[in-house]
Every structure is written in structure tokens, then in C-alpha cells.
Scaffold this active site. Structure first.
Site, mmCIF file in Angstrom:
data_model
loop_
_atom_site.group_PDB
_atom_site.id
_atom_site.type_symbol
_atom_site.label_atom_id
_atom_site.label_comp_id
_atom_site.label_asym_id
_atom_site.label_seq_id
_atom_site.Cartn_x
_atom_site.Cartn_y
_atom_site.Cartn_z
ATOM 1 N N SER A 79 0.837 -1.197 0.000
ATOM 2 C CA SER A 79 0.000 0.000 0.000
ATOM 3 C C SER A 79 0.876 1.252 0.000
ATOM 4 C CB SER A 79 -0.965 -0.058 1.184
ATOM 5 O OG SER A 79 -2.002 0.865 1.027
ATOM 6 N N ASP A 89 -8.956 -4.342 -5.832
ATOM 7 C CA ASP A 89 -8.414 -3.747 -4.614
ATOM 8 C C ASP A 89 -9.190 -2.470 -4.289
ATOM 9 O OD1 ASP A 89 -6.765 -2.223 -2.753
ATOM 10 O OD2 ASP A 89 -5.102 -3.534 -3.312
ATOM 11 N N HIS A 98 -7.249 -6.032 -0.420
ATOM 12 C CA HIS A 98 -6.152 -5.073 -0.517
ATOM 13 C C HIS A 98 -4.820 -5.793 -0.413
ATOM 14 C CE1 HIS A 98 -3.983 -1.425 -0.348
ATOM 15 N NE2 HIS A 98 -3.855 -1.338 0.963
#
Length: 529
Positions: A238, A470, A498
Site C-alpha cells: 500500500s 483492490d 487489498h
């Protein structure tokens, strides 16, 4: 806007285990462009320039540090403290203390060096992630060959954490209505953003000017040198992909085996990042809605109900909570508000393993007037502890985001102008996420960063991983980052949730493990499911 965390949450089933990689979630930053859809294309962003390969004399003492390891945390983990300059432009102005942790390679096999991990955020504790998951949960063959290492970025967790509000103040902040119906409610939201920002500014007036991603990436190079590694080996998720890509852009000749999982597009102004992420959450919610109506316990519709109707049903429930919060069985007397319920639903979008938990929580709230399940999900998102204290996740998240890019909106009027675009991107979440992006307008420190393409010319192959559905880092961002990085190999996971590594795909895991252990990157464009 970030991200992340992220929120990146590592889960087993529906149990939240690790840290968040928070993205939008009320801590957004971005462009001051007057229209959400008018941000220029990525090609207009300047390219991040690499730093000189030689180390400036003023920084040499930092690069020559030797960590003094001590046992800490769970058995097998060690900790140390390193120093970095508060201001790289003026190294004599003072230091920042960086907390570092490691778990040494277990063997057998030749040690390959250090593997730094970062779970995202900004604001997620890399050390917490290492000690609770990566140091014991990464594949055994990887842990056998690498010292597993984490450094909390400056301003985060153990590295001089930014603090803004105490527990009760944070409780009030998280329940603030982020879908204002009139000027009075708008003023209340603006005042909440101001109070949050002023608290951060009062706590760390000097540090707040020096918690950017560029500075955190430069800190990682000092850590790399202190560990004795010629090149950085790194897995970032991320927001951690932005941190890792920034490192590669600044130090392409020192970038080793880098895995960027759940990638951000660094070339976008954050209003567009917010808008595209809002659409990402809508994509994830559509997948959840389709699954929900196939289950016997879905409170939002039965078999054959369209995702659009499921979304309208949820939005109607949020509207009811806006008018009348419900009990949540909380020892501190908190009730489930619209804002807390929305964050609870968003938290469950990060991993399809939490969908059953979300159905149960929604059923309790909608049919039994019990908001405890959604409040639990929301608390996990904000990292609220059982005693009412909060980690510094949300504080560091805002501090980094608001420094990395100019504010997404300068005023409530700009938010109102952009609302149609956000509500089109997500009828369920768009309004709230648009208003949440106003927070950096009141930040006490001006942004020092700007959107930039990251090319990292001359770097070794970099693996960029994207998940097609995602919610927090839309797949398009992985495609965009892979298109910018000169040596990128795009690895695609066709699925939900995710990030992809360590989430159940043997194809993804074996591909990344092969790259980390043998240095063999995947063929560009490889797809897994």
C-alpha cells in the site's frame, strides 16, 4: 489521501491481526485543482530526480552508524536506535531517532542480507508488523535466508511519534458527521479538522515539517548502510509501495530486490487520488454486494437483488444513523453514528475474509438495534485500543499526507462543487470521502511535496503487484506505477481485497518468493488468481 493505510489489514478469516495501510479514510491530501476530474494526466508530472551517488560529508556520520542491538518484544527479536538528520538540507539542525527491529535469518542456506518490510499507512508501525506477522508469518524459506528488518518511519509509532488528540478527543473526532446537511454541520466538521490539525502542530512543531515520504526514504538508505547491505531489499504494501518507489527513484543504483504490493500512482494530484480510490471502494463494495445477496444472512437484500439496490439499502441505513445513532454496548457510552458505521463497512472492504463479519455486524445493527459489531470494525480501522487510547496511526497518516501533497480542497465550497463526481464514483461512500478530503486545508504546515513520476532509471527489476478489485489502491495505480518505473515487472492478482502477497494465492506467493530468493523476476504482465 493515503492512502494507507493503507488501511492494509492482515487478517485470518475475519480477525484483524496487524496494522493498517490507510489511504483516504479522512486523512487525504491532494491537488487544489477546482474540479475533481480536471487534474492533469500523469504525463504532466515531473520526474523524481535521483540524488548524487556519493554521500555528502555532512551525512557521513549518519551512514557510519553501527546499531547496538538488544533483545526486545517476542523471543528472537532485537531492537536498536539509529539517528537521521531532522532536515537533510541542514544536517546540523538536529536529529530524529529511528527505531529499528530485526529477526536474524534462521538458516539453513546462505544469508542473503536484510529484508526490510513496511505495511503501509502512512502511519502503520513497521516494527509492530514485523513482530506480530512478518517475522513469524513470512514464508519459512524467506526467513531462513534474510534478516527480517523493520524501521518505523519518522513520526510513526516508536520513531518520535506525532501525537494530536487524547483518547476522548479522538472519540469525538471519529464520530464527527462527515456528510454535513447544512452550514451548521459544515462548520462543526471544519472545526473538527482545525482542532485535529492544531493538536498535531502543538505536539511536534519542528518534526511536523520533516515527516515527508522523501525524508523517510532517505532514512531507509541510512538504515541500509547501518545494516551493512550494499543494496536495499524491500517488501512494501500500500503506502509502503510509494515509500519503496521513492527510494528507488532517489537511489536507483542501491535498489535491490523490491516488491511493491498494492501500488500507488505517485504522479497523480491527491484530489484525483481520492476520487479514484473512492471508485475503488465502490468496486470492492459491488463485489461484496454480489456475494452478500447469495448468502442466507444478508441484511441488505435477497437473492437477485442488484448491487445498486444493496447500496441504496445501506445508504438508507446510514441516513437513519445520521438522524438517530444506536447503542453499541460500549463501556464509554459511545453510540454507533453514521460516520463510525461507514468506517466499519470500509474496514471490511480490505479483505473478503471479513465479509461474513460485516454481514453479522450489519444484521445486528439493522435488525437488532445493536451497533457493537460495526463499532468494533470501526475501532480496528482507527486502531483504538480497548482502554480507549489510540495508536498514532491516524496522526502520522495526516502528518505525512498533508506534507507530501497540497490539500485536495481549499474550502467547503470546493468540496460541494466536486460532490457530483465523488457520488458518481461511489453512491454509497462518495459524499463522505469527498468531505474527508478537506482535512489538509487546515494543516499548520504547508506541503513540501508534489505529484511526481518515478522512473528509477538504472534500477534492478522491480516487481509491482496489483489486485484487480483492490478497494484502497485501485488496480489502475499498479499499472500506472509499472508504466513509470523503467525496470518494473507488473504482477497481477485477479481477485478481491487489498494487496496480494501472503493472502492465499500460491501463484502470487511463489512468484514473489522466487524473486526474493533467486533474484528472478516474473515475466512482465504475469497474472495469477
Amino acid at each position: 489521501m493515503y492512502t494507507r493505510r493503507t488501511l492494509r489489514r492482515t487478517r485470518t478469516g475475519a480477525t484483524l491481526l496487524a496494522v493498517a495501510a490507510l489511504l483516504v479514510a479522512g486523512c487525504s491530501s491532494g491537488s487544489t485543482t477546482s474540479s475533481a476530474s480536471s487534474a492533469g494526466p500523469a504525463a504532466e508530472a515531473a520526474a523524481l530526480k535521483p540524488l548524487p551517488s556519493s554521500t555528502p560529508a555532512a551525512l557521513t556520520p549518519y551512514y557510519e552508524q553501527k546499531p547496538r542491538w538488544r533483545d526486545c518484544g517476542a523471543p528472537g527479536f532485537q531492537c536498536a536506535t539509529l539517528k537521521a538528520p531532522l532536515d537533510y538540507a541542514e544536517p546540523s539542525a538536529g536529529d530524529v531517532r529511528l527505531a529499528v527491529s530485526r529477526k536474524k535469518a534462521t538458516g539453513p542456506g546462505k544469508r542473503l542480507g536484510s529484508l526490510l518490510v513496511n505495511p503501509g499507512g502512512p502511519g502503520g508501525s513497521a516494527i509492530g508488523y514485523l513482530q506480530s506477522y512478518a517475522g513469524v508469518g513470512y514464508p519459512a524459506e524467506v526467513r531462513a535466508r534474510y534478516d527480517m528488518v523493520a524501521v518505523d518511519p519518522r513520526g510513526v509509532a516508536r520513531s518520535e511519534p506525532v501525537e494530536c488528540l487524547d483518547g476522548p478527543e479522538m472519540d469525538a473526532y471519529t464520530r464527527t458527521d462527515v456528510t454535513p446537511d447544512d452550514e451548521r454541520e459544515t462548520d462543526t466538521l471544519v472545526e473538527a479538522f482545525r482542532t485535529f490539525a492544531e493538536g498535531c502542530g502543538a505536539d511536534a512543531p519542528r518534526l511536523l515539517r520533516h515527516v515527508s515520504t522523501v525524508e523517510a526514504a532517505r532514512d531507509m538508505d541510512i538504515v541500509r548502510a547501518a545494516l551493512g547491505d550494499e543494496k536495499l531489499t524491500y517488501v512494501g504494501a500500500s503506502y509502503g509501495t510509494f515509500l519503496g518507489a521513492t527510494y528507488a527513484g532517489l537511489f536507483p543504483d542501491r535498489a535491490g530486490r523490491l516488491v511493491l504490493d498494492g501500488a500507488l500512482d505517485p504522479s497523480l494530484p491527491a484530489r484525483r487520488l481520492n476520487l479514484e480510490q473512492t471508485a475503488g471502494f465502490d468496486t470492492a463494495f459491488t463485489a461484496f454486494a454480489k456475494d452478500c445477496v447469495r448468502q442466507s444472512d444478508c441484511p441488505l437484500g435477497g437473492a437477485g437483488t442488484s448491487p445498486e439496490t444493496v447500496g441504496k439499502n445501506l445508504k438508507s441505513f446510514f441516513t437513519e444513523l445520521d438522524a438517530r445513532p444506536i447503542p453499541a454496548g460500549d463501556a464509554d457510552g459511545r453510540r454507533l453514528t453514521e460516520s463510525l458505521a461507514t468506517m466499519g463497512v470500509i474496514a471490511a472492504m480490505y479483505d473478503e475474509g471479513a465479509w461474513q463479519q460485516l454481514r453479522e455486524a450489519l444484521t445486528s445493527a439493522m435488525k437488532e438495534n445493536d451497533g457493537s459489531g460495526l463499532l468494533l470494525l470501526s475501532d480496528s480501522y482507527f486502531e483504538r485500543e480497548a482502554d480507549g487510547a489510540y495508536t498514532n496511526l491516524m496522526f502520522a497518516n495526516a502528518a505525512v499526507n498533508c506534507l507530501d501533497l497540497p490539500p485536495a480542497f481549499a474550502s467547503p465550497d470546493e468540496v460541494r462543487e466536486a460532490l457530483p463526481d465523488f457520488e458518481k464514483a461511489s453512491p454509497v461512500f462518495g459524499e463522505g470521502l469527498a468531505w474527508a478530503a478537506l482535512n489538509c486545508a487546515y494543516w499548520p504546515v504547508e506541503a513540501t511535496g508534489e505529484p511526481q513520476r518515478i522512473e528509477a532509471k538504472g534500477a534492478a527489476p522491480i516487481v509491482v503487484v496489483g489486485t484487480t478489485r483492490d478497494p484502497a489502491t485501485p488496480y489502475r495505480w499498479a499499472q500506472a506505477l509499472a508504466g513509470q518505473l523503467s525496470s518494473a515487472r507488473l504482477l497481477t492478482y485477479e481477485g478481491d481485497g487489498h494487496t496480494a502477497y501472503g493472502r492465499g494465492s500460491e501463484c502470487i506467493d511463489s512468484t514473489i518468493n522466487t524473486y526474493l530468493l533467486r533474484g528472478t523476476p516474473p515475466t512482465d504482465g504475469k497474472r495469477c488468481s
